[in-house]
Design a protein around this motif. Structure first.
Motif, PDB file in Angstrom:
ATOM      1  N   MET A   1       0.836  -1.173   0.000  1.00 48.18           N
ATOM      2  CA  MET A   1       0.000   0.000   0.000  1.00 48.18           C
ATOM      3  C   MET A   1       0.884   1.241   0.000  1.00 48.18           C
ATOM      4  SD  MET A   1      -3.011  -0.932   2.666  1.00 48.18           S
ATOM      5  CE  MET A   1      -4.053  -2.324   2.363  1.00 48.18           C
ATOM      6  N   GLU A   2       0.487   2.203  -0.839  1.00 49.79           N
ATOM      7  CA  GLU A   2       1.297   3.392  -1.007  1.00 49.79           C
ATOM      8  C   GLU A   2       0.473   4.659  -0.804  1.00 49.79           C
ATOM      9  OE1 GLU A   2       3.240   3.255  -4.766  1.00 49.79           O
ATOM     10  OE2 GLU A   2       4.028   1.243  -4.419  1.00 49.79           O
ATOM     11  N   GLN A   3       1.172   5.753  -0.595  1.00 45.82           N
ATOM     12  CA  GLN A   3       0.516   7.047  -0.436  1.00 45.82           C
ATOM     13  C   GLN A   3      -0.371   7.319  -1.645  1.00 45.82           C
ATOM     14  OE1 GLN A   3       3.153  10.452  -0.271  1.00 45.82           O
ATOM     15  NE2 GLN A   3       1.810  11.454   1.197  1.00 45.82           N
ATOM     16  N   TYR A   4      -1.568   7.804  -1.375  1.00 47.17           N
ATOM     17  CA  TYR A   4      -2.597   8.175  -2.348  1.00 47.17           C
ATOM     18  C   TYR A   4      -3.337   6.989  -2.964  1.00 47.17           C
ATOM     19  CZ  TYR A   4      -0.173  12.574  -1.779  1.00 47.17           C
ATOM     20  OH  TYR A   4       0.429  13.677  -1.249  1.00 47.17           O
ATOM     21  N   ASP A   5      -3.046   5.753  -2.516  1.00 48.65           N
ATOM     22  CA  ASP A   5      -3.846   4.611  -2.963  1.00 48.65           C
ATOM     23  C   ASP A   5      -5.273   4.774  -2.454  1.00 48.65           C
ATOM     24  OD1 ASP A   5      -1.846   3.277  -4.294  1.00 48.65           O
ATOM     25  OD2 ASP A   5      -1.529   1.755  -2.741  1.00 48.65           O
ATOM     26  N   ASP A  31       4.278   2.941   8.426  1.00 50.28           N
ATOM     27  CA  ASP A  31       5.127   1.764   8.270  1.00 50.28           C
ATOM     28  C   ASP A  31       4.327   0.774   7.438  1.00 50.28           C
ATOM     29  OD1 ASP A  31       3.460   0.152  10.036  1.00 50.28           O
ATOM     30  OD2 ASP A  31       4.559   0.939  11.751  1.00 50.28           O
ATOM     31  N   GLU A  32       4.798  -0.439   7.287  1.00 52.67           N
ATOM     32  CA  GLU A  32       4.124  -1.395   6.388  1.00 52.67           C
ATOM     33  C   GLU A  32       2.736  -1.800   6.857  1.00 52.67           C
ATOM     34  OE1 GLU A  32       5.959  -5.677   7.715  1.00 52.67           O
ATOM     35  OE2 GLU A  32       7.222  -4.370   6.492  1.00 52.67           O
ATOM     36  N   ASN A  33       2.375  -1.517   8.095  1.00 52.39           N
ATOM     37  CA  ASN A  33       1.070  -1.927   8.622  1.00 52.39           C
ATOM     38  C   ASN A  33       0.183  -0.780   9.113  1.00 52.39           C
ATOM     39  OD1 ASN A  33       1.330  -4.804   8.315  1.00 52.39           O
ATOM     40  ND2 ASN A  33       2.879  -4.698   9.920  1.00 52.39           N
ATOM     41  N   HIS A  34       0.649   0.453   9.090  1.00 47.20           N
ATOM     42  CA  HIS A  34      -0.114   1.569   9.661  1.00 47.20           C
ATOM     43  C   HIS A  34      -0.119   2.768   8.714  1.00 47.20           C
ATOM     44  CE1 HIS A  34       1.156  -0.913  13.087  1.00 47.20           C
ATOM     45  NE2 HIS A  34      -0.088  -0.684  13.460  1.00 47.20           N
ATOM     46  N   PHE A  35      -1.322   3.360   8.571  1.00 48.85           N
ATOM     47  CA  PHE A  35      -1.519   4.399   7.574  1.00 48.85           C
ATOM     48  C   PHE A  35      -2.400   5.514   8.114  1.00 48.85           C
ATOM     49  CE2 PHE A  35      -1.206   0.182   5.835  1.00 48.85           C
ATOM     50  CZ  PHE A  35      -0.176   0.303   4.909  1.00 48.85           C
ATOM     51  N   GLY A  51      -7.665   9.770  10.306  1.00 49.57           N
ATOM     52  CA  GLY A  51      -6.897   9.166  11.382  1.00 49.57           C
ATOM     53  C   GLY A  51      -6.107   7.974  10.902  1.00 49.57           C
ATOM     54  N   ALA A  52      -5.548   7.241  11.853  1.00 49.01           N
ATOM     55  CA  ALA A  52      -4.701   6.093  11.548  1.00 49.01           C
ATOM     56  C   ALA A  52      -5.510   4.805  11.560  1.00 49.01           C
ATOM     57  CB  ALA A  52      -3.569   5.998  12.560  1.00 49.01           C
ATOM     58  N   LEU A  53      -5.254   3.966  10.569  1.00 46.40           N
ATOM     59  CA  LEU A  53      -5.842   2.631  10.501  1.00 46.40           C
ATOM     60  C   LEU A  53      -4.756   1.630  10.133  1.00 46.40           C
ATOM     61  CD1 LEU A  53      -9.214   3.251   8.608  1.00 46.40           C
ATOM     62  CD2 LEU A  53      -8.891   2.896  11.060  1.00 46.40           C
ATOM     63  N   SER A  54      -4.995   0.374  10.477  1.00 50.40           N
ATOM     64  CA  SER A  54      -4.020  -0.672  10.178  1.00 50.40           C
ATOM     65  C   SER A  54      -4.396  -1.425   8.903  1.00 50.40           C
ATOM     66  CB  SER A  54      -3.894  -1.635  11.352  1.00 50.40           C
ATOM     67  OG  SER A  54      -5.128  -2.253  11.609  1.00 50.40           O
ATOM     68  N   ARG A  55      -3.414  -2.076   8.335  1.00 50.15           N
ATOM     69  CA  ARG A  55      -3.552  -2.802   7.072  1.00 50.15           C
ATOM     70  C   ARG A  55      -4.675  -3.836   7.105  1.00 50.15           C
ATOM     71  NH1 ARG A  55      -0.249  -4.210   2.702  1.00 50.15           N
ATOM     72  NH2 ARG A  55       1.442  -2.935   3.472  1.00 50.15           N
ATOM     73  N   ASP A  56      -4.938  -4.443   8.256  1.00 49.92           N
ATOM     74  CA  ASP A  56      -5.912  -5.535   8.324  1.00 49.92           C
ATOM     75  C   ASP A  56      -7.351  -5.099   8.065  1.00 49.92           C
ATOM     76  OD1 ASP A  56      -5.886  -4.221  10.832  1.00 49.92           O
ATOM     77  OD2 ASP A  56      -6.745  -5.965  11.802  1.00 49.92           O
ATOM     78  N   VAL A  57      -7.634  -3.800   8.039  1.00 52.29           N
ATOM     79  CA  VAL A  57      -8.991  -3.329   7.755  1.00 52.29           C
ATOM     80  C   VAL A  57      -9.084  -2.626   6.398  1.00 52.29           C
ATOM     81  CG1 VAL A  57      -9.625  -3.146  10.186  1.00 52.29           C
ATOM     82  CG2 VAL A  57      -8.743  -1.136   8.990  1.00 52.29           C
ATOM     83  N   LEU A  58      -7.988  -2.611   5.641  1.00 54.99           N
ATOM     84  CA  LEU A  58      -7.947  -1.906   4.364  1.00 54.99           C
ATOM     85  C   LEU A  58      -7.690  -2.860   3.206  1.00 54.99           C
ATOM     86  CD1 LEU A  58      -5.576   1.034   5.363  1.00 54.99           C
ATOM     87  CD2 LEU A  58      -8.068   1.013   5.441  1.00 54.99           C
ATOM     88  N   GLU A  59      -8.327  -2.570   2.076  1.00 53.85           N
ATOM     89  CA  GLU A  59      -8.097  -3.300   0.841  1.00 53.85           C
ATOM     90  C   GLU A  59      -7.932  -2.271  -0.267  1.00 53.85           C
ATOM     91  OE1 GLU A  59     -10.281  -6.852  -1.527  1.00 53.85           O
ATOM     92  OE2 GLU A  59     -11.567  -5.170  -0.956  1.00 53.85           O
ATOM     93  N   VAL A  60      -6.786  -2.277  -0.945  1.00 53.34           N
ATOM     94  CA  VAL A  60      -6.551  -1.339  -2.027  1.00 53.34           C
ATOM     95  C   VAL A  60      -7.477  -1.682  -3.187  1.00 53.34           C
ATOM     96  CG1 VAL A  60      -4.857  -0.547  -3.735  1.00 53.34           C
ATOM     97  CG2 VAL A  60      -4.176  -0.876  -1.372  1.00 53.34           C
ATOM     98  N   VAL A  61      -8.077  -0.639  -3.779  1.00 55.92           N
ATOM     99  CA  VAL A  61      -8.923  -0.807  -4.955  1.00 55.92           C
ATOM    100  C   VAL A  61      -8.323   0.007  -6.094  1.00 55.92           C
ATOM    101  CG1 VAL A  61     -11.028  -1.321  -3.706  1.00 55.92           C
ATOM    102  CG2 VAL A  61     -10.494   1.032  -4.234  1.00 55.92           C
ATOM    103  N   LYS A  62      -8.476  -0.474  -7.277  1.00 54.60           N
ATOM    104  CA  LYS A  62      -7.916   0.205  -8.474  1.00 54.60           C
ATOM    105  C   LYS A  62      -8.973   1.018  -9.163  1.00 54.60           C
ATOM    106  CE  LYS A  62      -3.944  -1.580  -7.858  1.00 54.60           C
ATOM    107  NZ  LYS A  62      -2.835  -0.880  -7.423  1.00 54.60           N
TER     108      LYS A  62
END
Length: 62
Positions: A1-5, A31-35, A51-62
């Motif tokens: 996951m990257e900035q602006y995804d 970091d690799e798990n927090h955004f 605010g901040a969320l962790s990777r486990d609740v996010l799914e990148v969409v295109k």
């Protein structure tokens, strides 16, 4: 996951007022798990969550 995804929320987070399926944007990668993220109302653009969320609740969409 990257900035602006763009992402989709994978599960309800009632303590944050976040509902599964909402979409948003990654503003900062801590970091690799927090955004740092923003979820906005699609009808008017008002911020619903910032605010901040962790990777486990996010799914990148295109």
């Amino acid at each position: 996951m990257e900035q602006y995804d763009k992402f989709r929320i994978l599960k309800d987070l009632p303590e944050e007022g976040i509902i599964k399926g909402q979409t948003g944007c990654i503003l900062e990668v801590w970091d690799e798990n927090h955004f740092e993220v923003e979820i906005s109302d699609p009808s008017n653009g008002f911020t619903l969550f910032l605010g901040a969320l962790s990777r486990d609740v996010l799914e990148v969409v295109k």
